[in-house]
Write an enzyme that holds these catalytic residues in place. Structure first.
Site, short mmCIF file in Angstrom:
data_model
loop_
_atom_site.label_atom_id
_atom_site.label_comp_id
_atom_site.label_asym_id
_atom_site.label_seq_id
_atom_site.Cartn_x
_atom_site.Cartn_y
_atom_site.Cartn_z
N ASP A 191 9.33 2.73 1.70
CA ASP A 191 8.14 3.43 2.17
C ASP A 191 7.99 3.14 3.65
O ASP A 191 7.55 2.06 4.06
CB ASP A 191 6.91 2.94 1.39
CG ASP A 191 5.62 3.62 1.84
OD1 ASP A 191 5.60 4.19 2.95
OD2 ASP A 191 4.63 3.56 1.10
N LYS B 66 2.84 9.67 8.62
CA LYS B 66 2.02 9.39 9.79
C LYS B 66 2.53 9.94 11.13
O LYS B 66 2.00 10.88 11.66
CB LYS B 66 1.80 7.89 9.89
CG LYS B 66 0.87 7.34 8.79
CD LYS B 66 0.63 5.88 8.98
CE LYS B 66 -0.24 5.26 7.90
NZ LYS B 66 -1.66 5.58 8.03
N PHE C 170 0.86 -1.19 0.00
CA PHE C 170 0.00 0.00 0.00
C PHE C 170 0.90 1.23 0.00
O PHE C 170 1.76 1.37 0.87
CB PHE C 170 -0.93 0.04 1.22
CG PHE C 170 -1.91 1.17 1.15
CD1 PHE C 170 -3.11 1.04 0.47
CD2 PHE C 170 -1.61 2.40 1.73
CE1 PHE C 170 -4.00 2.10 0.36
CE2 PHE C 170 -2.51 3.47 1.64
CZ PHE C 170 -3.71 3.31 0.95
N1 PLP Z 1 2.38 4.25 2.51
C1 PLP Z 1 2.06 3.44 3.50
C2 PLP Z 1 2.98 2.30 3.84
C3 PLP Z 1 0.88 3.62 4.24
O1 PLP Z 1 0.57 2.78 5.23
C4 PLP Z 1 0.05 4.70 3.90
C5 PLP Z 1 -1.22 4.92 4.63
O2 PLP Z 1 -1.73 4.07 5.30
C6 PLP Z 1 0.42 5.55 2.85
C7 PLP Z 1 1.60 5.31 2.18
C8 PLP Z 1 -0.44 6.71 2.46
O3 PLP Z 1 -0.34 7.71 3.43
P1 PLP Z 1 -1.45 8.85 3.50
O4 PLP Z 1 -2.73 8.22 3.86
O5 PLP Z 1 -0.92 9.81 4.55
O6 PLP Z 1 -1.49 9.50 2.15
#
Ligand code: PLP
Length: 390
Positions: A217, A246, A132
């Site tokens: 990520d 986050k 994700f």
């Molecule tokens: N990357 C990862 C690993 C995530 O868990 C998330 C959100 O859960 C995101 C990217 C996307 O982040 P945002 O919701 O702040 O755009």
């Protein structure tokens, strides 16, 4: 269940309306108390309403909220230097930072940077099935969950997916059109699937051999949650680019994309920008968050409390396995009833979520106490009993 008709129906009707929080505790609009073992989805790592973050916000709000990125501000560079030291696990890592407002935006920056660095004809980003990476059109395509793509085709070109945790699949998929490989060290939304030992090192080797960037990520895993500042540090690999968001502002929206300097310098002025990125308010909240995180030794706490939580979960009847690291854990259930168990837990005053049909995600604040863990385990045990009893 409430769904305010003034809001777009992108979320399911909400079972609870929260009005205040302190540390691990939340209160709803009926005055009922909850233990928050989700931290706003791994966001409030210092707990709700942390006084140091609140104080930094008030101070900065009374000084300077925002200036355009046409000018500099005094806070963002300090924050960038601090993050660079965390990426280097205490030593300057020699990188540069772009500030954004969310995880998806941090990943968008990483994807554009990889394309800029690699040059024409090398624009493909490979990510893993089950991953994700966000909900913007590009990060949605990077997200390795085809069911989420269907309604939004056509998605931007230049994304390819490979089987998670299989270096041979990556080796086969990587060709001269590939600019970068984008991976989470633990797939979060995909169900809390940690990279098996040696996988990230194998990916690093393949990227080096083929001249592709390794982008980690760390949006969900970063900043202490797994027991190290970043999840990749467990595997002793050095990524070229690291994205985070986050937990960075402990609830104040901010994202960041770090890259080693030679990669970061591929960007030219006006290649990338965002109005609010690195503004003094969000940057001050993040600086205060990182100061408290370092002072409180959150990595050690996450590791230690994570062991306590994991032990407690694995002793519950109905739980067949605990996956994850530090305080990013999944309790894997014997049956696909996680949504029912999460709902039963919420009724008892415990916030957890169903991250897979058979798995609950637990990501409490990193300052959670042993007493709160014991209380959460007891509440979850009751919830499992209720669902088990039908
Ligand atoms: N990357 C990862 C690993 C995530 O868990 C998330 C959100 O859960 C995101 C990217 C996307 O982040 P945002 O919701 O702040 O755009």
């Amino acid at each position: 269940m409430t769904l305010d008709s003034s809001l777009m129906p992108t979320y399911s009707p909400a079972p609870v309306t929260f009005v205040s929080g302190r540390g691990t505790e939340l209160w709803d609009d009926q005055g009922k108390r909850y233990l928050d073992f989700l931290s706003g989805l791994a966001v409030c790592s210092l707990g709700h309403s942390h006084p140091a973050v609140a104080e930094a916000l008030c101070r900065q709000a009374g000084t300077l909220l925002h200036v355009s990125n046409l000018y500099s501000n005094a806070v963002a560079p300090q924050l960038a230097r601090r993050l660079d030291r965390l990426v280097g696990d205490g030593q300057p890592a020699g990188g540069k930072v772009f500030f954004a407002n969310s995880g998806a935006e941090a990943n968008e920056c990483a994807i554009k940077l990889a394309r800029r660095w690699a040059g024409p004809g090398r624009h493909v980003v490979i990510s893993a099935y089950g991953s994700f990476h966000g909900r913007t059109l590009a990060t949605l395509h990077a997200t390795g969950q085809p069911s989420k793509h269907e309604a939004f085709q056509p998605l931007p070109e230049g994304f390819r997916h490979v089987a998670w945790a299989e270096p041979a699949a990556l080796e086969e998929a990587i060709d001269p059109s590939v600019a970068a490989v984008l991976l989470e060290p633990i797939q979060g939304e995909g169900g809390i699937n940690p990279a098996p030992r040696g996988y990230l090192a194998a990916v690093r080797r393949i990227c080096d051999e083929r001249g592709a960037l390794l982008i980690m990520d760390e949006v969900q895993t970063g900043l202490g949650r797994t027991g190290r500042w970043f999840g990749f540090q467990h595997d002793g690999v050095t990524p070229d680019v690291v994205t985070m968001a986050k937990a960075l502002g402990n609830g104040v929206p901010i994202g960041a994309c770090w890259a080693r300097a030679e990669v970061a310098d591929a960007f030219r002025p006006s290649d990338h920008a965002t109005t609010f990125g690195g503004q003094p308010l969000a940057a001050s909240a993040a600086l205060a968050t990182l100061e408290v995180m370092e002072a409180e030794g959150v990595c050690g706490r996450a590791e230690e409390r994570g062991r306590t939580l994991s032990d407690g979960l694995s002793r519950l009847s109905g739980v067949k396995e605990v996956r994850g690291r530090g305080l990013l854990l999944a309790a894997v259930l014997e049956a696909a009833v996680s949504a029912d168990v999460a709902a039963a837990a919420l009724r008892r005053g415990l916030v957890v979520n169903a991250v897979a049909p058979d798995a609950l995600r637990l990501a409490p604040p990193l300052l959670v106490t042993d007493e709160e863990i014991a209380e959460a385990i007891a509440l979850l045990s009751d919830a499992l009993d209720e669902v088990g009893r039908g």
